[in-house]
Scaffold this active site. Structure first.
Site, short mmCIF file in Angstrom:
data_model
loop_
_atom_site.label_atom_id
_atom_site.label_comp_id
_atom_site.label_asym_id
_atom_site.label_seq_id
_atom_site.Cartn_x
_atom_site.Cartn_y
_atom_site.Cartn_z
N MET A 25 0.84 -1.20 0.00
CA MET A 25 0.00 0.00 0.00
C MET A 25 0.88 1.26 0.00
O MET A 25 0.38 2.35 0.28
CB MET A 25 -0.94 -0.01 1.21
CG MET A 25 -1.88 -1.22 1.20
SD MET A 25 -3.40 -0.95 2.11
CE MET A 25 -2.75 -0.64 3.73
N HIS A 29 9.14 1.53 3.42
CA HIS A 29 10.21 1.54 4.42
C HIS A 29 11.03 0.28 4.18
O HIS A 29 10.75 -0.49 3.23
CB HIS A 29 9.60 1.61 5.83
CG HIS A 29 8.52 0.59 6.09
ND1 HIS A 29 8.76 -0.77 6.05
CD2 HIS A 29 7.20 0.72 6.36
CE1 HIS A 29 7.65 -1.42 6.32
NE2 HIS A 29 6.67 -0.54 6.50
N HIS A 32 9.23 -3.08 3.35
CA HIS A 32 8.82 -3.24 1.95
C HIS A 32 10.05 -3.53 1.07
O HIS A 32 10.00 -4.40 0.19
CB HIS A 32 8.16 -1.97 1.42
CG HIS A 32 6.90 -1.57 2.12
ND1 HIS A 32 6.82 -0.46 2.92
CD2 HIS A 32 5.67 -2.13 2.12
CE1 HIS A 32 5.59 -0.35 3.39
NE2 HIS A 32 4.87 -1.35 2.92
N GLN A 56 -10.15 -2.97 2.20
CA GLN A 56 -9.67 -3.61 3.43
C GLN A 56 -9.71 -2.65 4.63
O GLN A 56 -9.24 -3.00 5.71
CB GLN A 56 -8.28 -4.20 3.24
CG GLN A 56 -7.16 -3.21 3.06
CD GLN A 56 -5.87 -3.90 2.65
OE1 GLN A 56 -5.77 -4.44 1.56
NE2 GLN A 56 -4.88 -3.90 3.54
N GLY A 140 5.27 -9.99 4.33
CA GLY A 140 6.04 -9.84 5.56
C GLY A 140 5.41 -10.58 6.73
O GLY A 140 4.18 -10.64 6.84
N GLN A 146 -2.33 -12.36 7.80
CA GLN A 146 -2.60 -12.12 6.38
C GLN A 146 -1.98 -13.25 5.54
O GLN A 146 -2.58 -13.74 4.58
CB GLN A 146 -1.99 -10.78 5.98
CG GLN A 146 -1.93 -10.49 4.51
CD GLN A 146 -1.55 -9.04 4.25
OE1 GLN A 146 -2.40 -8.16 4.33
NE2 GLN A 146 -0.30 -8.78 3.97
N SER A 178 6.54 0.28 10.18
CA SER A 178 5.17 0.33 9.67
C SER A 178 4.97 1.68 9.00
O SER A 178 5.49 2.70 9.47
CB SER A 178 4.17 0.17 10.82
OG SER A 178 2.89 0.62 10.41
N SER A 179 4.18 1.68 7.94
CA SER A 179 3.85 2.95 7.29
C SER A 179 3.14 3.88 8.26
O SER A 179 3.13 5.09 8.08
CB SER A 179 2.96 2.70 6.08
OG SER A 179 3.61 1.83 5.17
N ARG A 180 2.52 3.31 9.30
CA ARG A 180 1.77 4.13 10.25
C ARG A 180 2.65 4.72 11.35
O ARG A 180 2.18 5.56 12.11
CB ARG A 180 0.65 3.30 10.88
CG ARG A 180 -0.45 2.92 9.87
CD ARG A 180 -1.60 2.20 10.54
NE ARG A 180 -2.76 2.08 9.65
CZ ARG A 180 -3.03 0.98 8.93
NH1 ARG A 180 -2.23 -0.07 8.98
NH2 ARG A 180 -4.10 0.95 8.15
P1 AMP Z 1 1.58 -2.75 3.51
O1 AMP Z 1 2.09 -1.75 2.53
O2 AMP Z 1 1.60 -2.27 4.92
O3 AMP Z 1 0.29 -3.39 3.09
O4 AMP Z 1 2.65 -3.92 3.51
C1 AMP Z 1 3.05 -4.53 2.31
C2 AMP Z 1 3.86 -5.75 2.64
O5 AMP Z 1 4.99 -5.36 3.41
C3 AMP Z 1 3.08 -6.78 3.47
O6 AMP Z 1 3.40 -8.09 3.04
C4 AMP Z 1 3.60 -6.52 4.86
O7 AMP Z 1 3.53 -7.66 5.70
C5 AMP Z 1 5.04 -6.16 4.57
N1 AMP Z 1 5.62 -5.41 5.69
C6 AMP Z 1 5.09 -4.35 6.33
N2 AMP Z 1 5.88 -3.97 7.36
C7 AMP Z 1 6.93 -4.83 7.37
C8 AMP Z 1 8.08 -4.98 8.20
N3 AMP Z 1 8.33 -4.16 9.21
N4 AMP Z 1 8.94 -5.99 7.92
C9 AMP Z 1 8.69 -6.83 6.88
N5 AMP Z 1 7.64 -6.74 6.06
C10 AMP Z 1 6.76 -5.76 6.30
#
Ligand code: AMP
Length: 257
Positions: A25, A29, A32, A56, A140, A146, A178-180
């Site tokens: 999304m 970081h 990703h 979602q 991840g 998930q 985390s993006s958050r």
């Molecule tokens: P998102 O953009 O948050 O939907 O995450 C995209 C992918 O990156 C998903 O498979 C997440 O599990 C993975 N991800 C997010 N944060 C991390 C992290 N800190 N370490 C490894 N993978 C991550």
């Protein structure tokens, strides 16, 4: 790196090689980027999808304020060796009249805390798998449930893709990236550290859930639970710090392969 926005363009850029897909999304970081690098190491063509999937997010979730910075993301993806960045609009993935949903029966953890969340995740991932037709898709451990949901879906629906899971990337102090995290004030960020610390405390304890709860240092959890993912048992937790919702997990037993 090509940036494509339409399904027609996407079809044109896919080649015959071994293809890796990293669904995201955005607001990239190191977590990703670790997935993109793993895809680069294993595949001949690496596709990253960048799509803040409205399906979602619940009504009270943070869809509107979710961080978006496509230019920065495109630079980072290019540096990680990505071949194709697929960044469609919501209208392209959910045109008017869209009415088919993938519902994986799952309870506990995020499924119970965010009703409808995994329906949105499973639906968009099946669409992405059908559009990109990857040999391998990279996810991840951070979102371990998930991974469990998507493995169930590809098994039940005979989707020809391997789901790879990679370790959670953390800041030096232990907070999962985390993006958050960018929403956290300095004080909230310090407070948020209780989450990974509690999970670490729970990990080796006879009763992991009770030990983690006791170590949360005043942080009010939405849940602290043991979760089975494949052969592994994970200790998972979610908590709000200020207005920011964080999730994390550690492996208690077995291996998340
Ligand atoms: P998102 O953009 O948050 O939907 O995450 C995209 C992918 O990156 C998903 O498979 C997440 O599990 C993975 N991800 C997010 N944060 C991390 C992290 N800190 N370490 C490894 N993978 C991550």
């Amino acid at each position: 790196m090509k940036i494509v926005r339409t399904i027609q363009e996407l079809r044109l850029v896919l080649d015959d090689g071994r293809r890796g897909l990293v669904p995201t999304m955005g607001a990239f970081h190191e977590g990703h980027l670790s997935l993109m690098r793993a895809a680069r190491a294993e595949c001949t063509q690496v596709v990253v999808s960048l799509f803040v999937n409205p399906a979602q997010f619940g009504a009270n979730d943070d869809l509107e304020r979710y961080p978006r910075d496509e230019q920065r993301d495109a630079r980072a993806a290019e540096e990680a060796g990505v071949d194709v960045l697929f960044a469609p609009s919501a209208r392209r993935l959910y045109p008017e009249g869209f009415s088919t949903w993938v519902e994986v029966d799952v309870a506990g953890g995020e499924a119970s805390a965010r009703p409808g969340h995994f329906r949105g995740v499973a639906t968009v991932c099946l669409k992405l798998f059908n559009l990109v037709r990857p040999d391998v898709a990279f996810f991840g451990q951070k979102d371990a449930q998930q991974v469990a949901v998507l493995r169930q879906m590809v098994s039940d629906l005979n989707v020809p893709v391997n789901i790879r899971v990679l370790p959670t990337v953390r800041d030096a102090d232990g907070l999962a990236l985390s993006s958050r995290n960018g929403f956290l004030s300095d004080e909230e960020r310090r407070h948020a550290l209780a989450l990974p610390r509690a999970l670490q405390a729970g990990r080796a304890a006879p009763d992991p859930v009770a030990a983690a709860r006791a170590a949360l240092n005043g942080l009010e959890p939405e849940y602290v639970e043991l979760l089975r993912v494949g052969d592994a048992t994970l200790l998972t937790a979610a908590a709000r710090v200020g207005s920011t919702r964080l999730i994390d997990n550690v492996v208690v037993e077995g291996e998340l392969a």
